[in-house]
Every structure is written in structure tokens, then in C-alpha cells.
Design a protein around this motif. Structure first.
Motif, PDB file in Angstrom:
ATOM      1  N   TYR A  14       0.935  -1.372   0.001  1.00  0.00           N
ATOM      2  CA  TYR A  14       0.051   0.103   0.019  1.00  0.00           C
ATOM      3  C   TYR A  14       1.029   1.087   0.126  1.00  0.00           C
ATOM      4  CZ  TYR A  14      -3.654  -3.281   1.405  1.00  0.00           C
ATOM      5  OH  TYR A  14      -4.302  -4.383   1.685  1.00  0.00           O
ATOM      6  N   ILE A  15       0.769   2.229  -1.130  1.00  0.00           N
ATOM      7  CA  ILE A  15       1.516   3.285  -1.054  1.00  0.00           C
ATOM      8  C   ILE A  15       0.617   4.465  -1.423  1.00  0.00           C
ATOM      9  CG2 ILE A  15       3.477   4.612  -2.285  1.00  0.00           C
ATOM     10  CD1 ILE A  15       4.076   1.764  -3.402  1.00  0.00           C
ATOM     11  N   ALA A  16       0.851   5.665  -0.489  1.00  0.00           N
ATOM     12  CA  ALA A  16       0.200   6.721  -0.894  1.00  0.00           C
ATOM     13  C   ALA A  16       1.208   8.071  -0.709  1.00  0.00           C
ATOM     14  CB  ALA A  16      -1.066   7.069   0.124  1.00  0.00           C
ATOM     15  N   ILE A  17       0.725   9.248  -1.593  1.00  0.00           N
ATOM     16  CA  ILE A  17       1.436  10.310  -1.262  1.00  0.00           C
ATOM     17  C   ILE A  17       0.657  11.661  -1.247  1.00  0.00           C
ATOM     18  CG2 ILE A  17       3.254  11.932  -2.333  1.00  0.00           C
ATOM     19  CD1 ILE A  17       4.514   9.640  -4.000  1.00  0.00           C
ATOM     20  N   PHE A  18       0.843  12.196  -0.389  1.00  0.00           N
ATOM     21  CA  PHE A  18      -0.049  13.439  -0.133  1.00  0.00           C
ATOM     22  C   PHE A  18       0.929  14.640  -0.366  1.00  0.00           C
ATOM     23  CE2 PHE A  18      -2.053   9.880   2.048  1.00  0.00           C
ATOM     24  CZ  PHE A  18      -3.252  10.277   2.144  1.00  0.00           C
ATOM     25  N   TYR A  19       0.809  15.375  -1.356  1.00  0.00           N
ATOM     26  CA  TYR A  19       1.532  16.406  -1.799  1.00  0.00           C
ATOM     27  C   TYR A  19       0.633  17.551  -2.081  1.00  0.00           C
ATOM     28  CZ  TYR A  19       4.613  19.174  -4.845  1.00  0.00           C
ATOM     29  OH  TYR A  19       5.315  20.194  -5.458  1.00  0.00           O
ATOM     30  N   GLU A  20       0.943  18.716  -1.426  1.00  0.00           N
ATOM     31  CA  GLU A  20      -0.024  19.889  -1.505  1.00  0.00           C
ATOM     32  C   GLU A  20      -1.472  19.521  -1.392  1.00  0.00           C
ATOM     33  OE1 GLU A  20       1.512  21.877  -5.110  1.00  0.00           O
ATOM     34  OE2 GLU A  20       3.351  22.494  -3.936  1.00  0.00           O
ATOM     35  N   ASP A  21      -2.048  19.785  -2.424  1.00  0.00           N
ATOM     36  CA  ASP A  21      -3.576  19.490  -2.417  1.00  0.00           C
ATOM     37  C   ASP A  21      -4.028  18.098  -3.318  1.00  0.00           C
ATOM     38  OD1 ASP A  21      -3.044  20.385  -4.727  1.00  0.00           O
ATOM     39  OD2 ASP A  21      -4.898  21.557  -4.961  1.00  0.00           O
ATOM     40  N   LYS A  22      -2.782  17.331  -3.364  1.00  0.00           N
ATOM     41  CA  LYS A  22      -3.063  16.284  -4.283  1.00  0.00           C
ATOM     42  C   LYS A  22      -2.559  14.897  -3.802  1.00  0.00           C
ATOM     43  CE  LYS A  22      -0.876  18.651  -8.272  1.00  0.00           C
ATOM     44  NZ  LYS A  22       0.392  18.988  -8.959  1.00  0.00           N
ATOM     45  N   PHE A  23      -3.470  13.923  -3.907  1.00  0.00           N
ATOM     46  CA  PHE A  23      -3.050  12.689  -3.057  1.00  0.00           C
ATOM     47  C   PHE A  23      -3.396  11.494  -4.419  1.00  0.00           C
ATOM     48  CE2 PHE A  23      -6.090   8.975  -1.810  1.00  0.00           C
ATOM     49  CZ  PHE A  23      -5.138   8.245  -0.766  1.00  0.00           C
ATOM     50  N   CYS A  48       6.079   9.848  -7.767  1.00  0.00           N
ATOM     51  CA  CYS A  48       6.413  11.184  -7.826  1.00  0.00           C
ATOM     52  C   CYS A  48       6.386  11.722  -8.957  1.00  0.00           C
ATOM     53  CB  CYS A  48       8.030  11.025  -7.139  1.00  0.00           C
ATOM     54  SG  CYS A  48       8.085  10.589  -5.384  1.00  0.00           S
ATOM     55  N   THR A  49       7.034  11.057 -10.011  1.00  0.00           N
ATOM     56  CA  THR A  49       6.951  11.614 -11.284  1.00  0.00           C
ATOM     57  C   THR A  49       5.399  11.880 -11.747  1.00  0.00           C
ATOM     58  OG1 THR A  49       8.800  10.042 -12.224  1.00  0.00           O
ATOM     59  CG2 THR A  49       7.374  10.936 -13.920  1.00  0.00           C
ATOM     60  N   ASP A  50       4.497  11.269 -11.483  1.00  0.00           N
ATOM     61  CA  ASP A  50       3.058  11.304 -11.788  1.00  0.00           C
ATOM     62  C   ASP A  50       2.795  12.700 -11.228  1.00  0.00           C
ATOM     63  OD1 ASP A  50       3.090   9.086 -13.441  1.00  0.00           O
ATOM     64  OD2 ASP A  50       1.922   7.817 -11.850  1.00  0.00           O
ATOM     65  N   LEU A  51       3.140  13.084  -9.771  1.00  0.00           N
ATOM     66  CA  LEU A  51       2.749  14.261  -9.268  1.00  0.00           C
ATOM     67  C   LEU A  51       3.808  15.265  -9.644  1.00  0.00           C
ATOM     68  CD1 LEU A  51       1.879  12.484  -5.900  1.00  0.00           C
ATOM     69  CD2 LEU A  51       0.320  13.750  -7.329  1.00  0.00           C
ATOM     70  N   ASN A  52       4.528  15.220 -10.368  1.00  0.00           N
ATOM     71  CA  ASN A  52       5.639  16.225 -10.681  1.00  0.00           C
ATOM     72  C   ASN A  52       6.149  16.828  -9.446  1.00  0.00           C
ATOM     73  OD1 ASN A  52       7.079  17.703 -12.446  1.00  0.00           O
ATOM     74  ND2 ASN A  52       5.640  19.531 -12.432  1.00  0.00           N
ATOM     75  N   ASN A  54       9.453  15.583  -6.356  1.00  0.00           N
ATOM     76  CA  ASN A  54      10.629  14.574  -6.037  1.00  0.00           C
ATOM     77  C   ASN A  54      10.690  14.603  -4.466  1.00  0.00           C
ATOM     78  OD1 ASN A  54      12.699  16.695  -4.712  1.00  0.00           O
ATOM     79  ND2 ASN A  54      12.544  17.549  -6.750  1.00  0.00           N
ATOM     80  N   LEU A  55      11.493  13.524  -4.075  1.00  0.00           N
ATOM     81  CA  LEU A  55      11.493  13.086  -2.676  1.00  0.00           C
ATOM     82  C   LEU A  55      11.844  14.257  -1.543  1.00  0.00           C
ATOM     83  CD1 LEU A  55      12.588   9.344  -2.980  1.00  0.00           C
ATOM     84  CD2 LEU A  55      10.313  10.223  -2.552  1.00  0.00           C
ATOM     85  N   ASN A  56      12.674  15.198  -2.230  1.00  0.00           N
ATOM     86  CA  ASN A  56      13.266  16.414  -1.486  1.00  0.00           C
ATOM     87  C   ASN A  56      11.943  17.258  -0.865  1.00  0.00           C
ATOM     88  OD1 ASN A  56      15.803  15.688  -1.402  1.00  0.00           O
ATOM     89  ND2 ASN A  56      16.139  16.266  -3.719  1.00  0.00           N
ATOM     90  N   MET A  57      10.959  17.070  -1.483  1.00  0.00           N
ATOM     91  CA  MET A  57       9.650  17.963  -1.043  1.00  0.00           C
ATOM     92  C   MET A  57       8.895  17.285  -0.139  1.00  0.00           C
ATOM     93  SD  MET A  57       8.597  18.976  -4.971  1.00  0.00           S
ATOM     94  CE  MET A  57       9.473  19.741  -6.274  1.00  0.00           C
ATOM     95  N   LEU A  58       9.176  16.194   0.511  1.00  0.00           N
ATOM     96  CA  LEU A  58       8.428  15.580   1.312  1.00  0.00           C
ATOM     97  C   LEU A  58       8.702  16.122   2.811  1.00  0.00           C
ATOM     98  CD1 LEU A  58       8.946  11.660   0.655  1.00  0.00           C
ATOM     99  CD2 LEU A  58       6.918  13.025   0.326  1.00  0.00           C
ATOM    100  N   ASP A  59       7.683  16.040   3.636  1.00  0.00           N
ATOM    101  CA  ASP A  59       8.045  16.608   4.919  1.00  0.00           C
ATOM    102  C   ASP A  59       7.913  15.505   6.200  1.00  0.00           C
ATOM    103  OD1 ASP A  59       7.653  19.494   4.469  1.00  0.00           O
ATOM    104  OD2 ASP A  59       5.672  18.977   3.956  1.00  0.00           O
ATOM    105  N   ALA A  60       7.608  14.209   5.908  1.00  0.00           N
ATOM    106  CA  ALA A  60       7.522  13.248   6.747  1.00  0.00           C
ATOM    107  C   ALA A  60       7.169  11.861   5.839  1.00  0.00           C
ATOM    108  CB  ALA A  60       6.875  13.415   7.933  1.00  0.00           C
ATOM    109  N   ILE A  61       7.611  10.605   6.587  1.00  0.00           N
ATOM    110  CA  ILE A  61       7.372   9.429   6.273  1.00  0.00           C
ATOM    111  C   ILE A  61       6.681   8.602   7.130  1.00  0.00           C
ATOM    112  CG2 ILE A  61       8.320   7.136   5.526  1.00  0.00           C
ATOM    113  CD1 ILE A  61      10.780   8.711   4.543  1.00  0.00           C
ATOM    114  N   VAL A  62       5.608   7.844   6.769  1.00  0.00           N
ATOM    115  CA  VAL A  62       4.740   7.039   7.618  1.00  0.00           C
ATOM    116  C   VAL A  62       4.883   5.629   7.143  1.00  0.00           C
ATOM    117  CG1 VAL A  62       2.593   6.389   8.386  1.00  0.00           C
ATOM    118  CG2 VAL A  62       3.237   8.822   7.979  1.00  0.00           C
ATOM    119  N   THR A  63       5.072   4.692   7.841  1.00  0.00           N
ATOM    120  CA  THR A  63       5.396   3.397   7.343  1.00  0.00           C
ATOM    121  C   THR A  63       4.939   2.416   8.676  1.00  0.00           C
ATOM    122  OG1 THR A  63       6.909   1.700   6.519  1.00  0.00           O
ATOM    123  CG2 THR A  63       7.643   2.749   8.429  1.00  0.00           C
TER     124      THR A  63
END
Length: 211
Positions: A14-23, A48-52, A54-63
Motif C-alpha cells: 500500500y502506497i500513498a503520497i499526499f503532496y500539496e492538495d494532491k493525493f 513522484c513523477t506522476d505528481l511532478n 521529487n522526494l526532497n519535497m517530502l516533510d515526513a514518512i509513515v510506514t
């Protein structure tokens, strides 16, 4: 907060990225050639590519630290720790039981997972115990029980209980992980200290005996 959530400890990746207002959410089943954790890193990169981004834009990781498969937990923790170190990010470690209980949405539900060797992980009131079948029967009377497929087969004929096989439900577990993770981050007075990669600990299902 921009957050990456992933789990390879349970029945799927299971993978999810919450980036700005995108999920963006994805889940991957294993096949006979590859365990689903093998897809984790390539799929994160593609998302990450689909959301335009990169990983440097992340604030946190949940696993998810388990309980679950030995290989899956190692994959989760290894990727989470490496990313947290390289990107200098906090990482929130959850356990499978709290994820599944939150996903089912039943306040007084318990979680029961197969731990092999006739033992089970039992989760109630935020505590995980390793218990025998006899003790399971004492603890599940008149309860709703979230379980895996093996446990469902073992106990679904027990009267007076509601068994919920999470593998047959359409739970968005990555979104549940995000909600749990963001709540833990918001409640922390010292995120860097509370969610250091060094604090990640595996909750393994018992490994089979070695002969």
C-alpha cells in the motif's frame, strides 16, 4: 504536510503520497514470481513523477512496522530508514493492528492476526499480546474482530462474534496510515526526537522453526 506512506507488511503493498492538495494512492498484489515488496521503490518513483515532484519535497514518512511478513517488514523498515537518513525526515512507525482497527471504523473492535505456531497477535486498547487459541476464545466473546484470512478460517464459526477479514474488504489502508501518522506528528512537541529513524522497531510475526 507532504507525506509519503507505505506498507509491505500486510497482504499487499500500500502506497500513498499526499503532496500539496494532491493525493495519489496505489496498491499492489504479489504474484508467483515476485513478492509485492519488490515493487515498492519503483512504484514510489513513478508516483513522484506522476505528481511532478521529487522526494526532497517530502516533510515526513509513515510506514508499518508489523506484525506481518518477515520479508515485508524488513522492506518497509529498510526503505523508511534509508529515506529518513538521506532526506533528513521524521518517520512515523505504526503497527498493523492500529491500522486495521482504525480502518474498520468500529470503536470497540479488536484485531486478531495469525502469528504461526498456533499463536495469535491480539490487539485491544492499544496493547498487542501474543496469545494461544484458548485465550483467544476467552477474549473475543461478543466482539467485532478484524482479522486476516488464516485467522478467519480458524475462528469464523465461533458464535456470538463478528469476524471481519480485512483481506476481503476494500480498505484504503494507506489513507488510514496518513490519518494516523499526521495525528501523531501534530500531537508531538518534538517531532525530530519522537520520530527519529532510530526508533523504528520491527513487530515480526514469529518465523518458522529452523531444522
Amino acid at each position: 504536510m507532504n507525506i509519503l506512506c507505505f506498507d509491505t507488511s500486510l497482504n499487499k503493498t500500500y502506497i500513498a503520497i499526499f503532496y500539496e492538495d494532491k493525493f495519489l494512492y496505489d496498491e499492489i498484489e504479489s504474484d508467483e514470481n515476485n513478492y509485492h515488496s519488490a515493487y515498492l521503490i519503483p512504484r514510489i518513483k513513478k508516483m513522484c513523477t506522476d505528481l511532478n515532484m521529487n522526494l526532497n519535497m517530502l516533510d515526513a514518512i509513515v510506514t508499518n512496522c508489523g506484525p506481518g511478513s518477515f520479508t515485508g517488514i524488513r522492506a518497509c523498515l529498510s526503505v523508511a530508514k534509508v529515506m529518513a537518513i538521506e532526506l533528513n525526515l521524521p518517520v512515523v512507525g505504526l503497527n498493523s493492528c492500529e491500522i486495521l482497527k482504525e480502518a474498520c471504523g468500529i470503536n470497540n473492535a479488536v484485531v486478531l492476526l495469525d502469528a504461526r505456531r498456533l499463536m495469535y497477535y491480539f490487539y485491544d486498547n492499544e496493547n498487542i499480546e501474543l496469545i494461544t487459541r484458548d485465550n483467544v476464545l476467552k477474549n473475543i466473546k461478543n466482539r467485532a474482530i478484524v482479522c486476516d484470512l488464516n485467522t478467519y478460517r480458524d475462528f469464523s464459526d465461533v458464535q456470538g462474534c463478528e469476524f471481519i477479514n480485512y483481506e476481503m474488504q476494500n480498505y484504503n489502508l494507506a489513507k488510514v496510515m496518513y490519518e494516523l501518522g499526521i495525528n501523531k506528528l501534530k500531537s508531538s512537541d518534538n517531532i525530530e526526537k519522537d520520530f527519529s529513524h532510530a526508533k523504528l522497531k520491527a513487530n515480526y510475526i514469529q518465523t518458522p522453526p529452523v531444522f
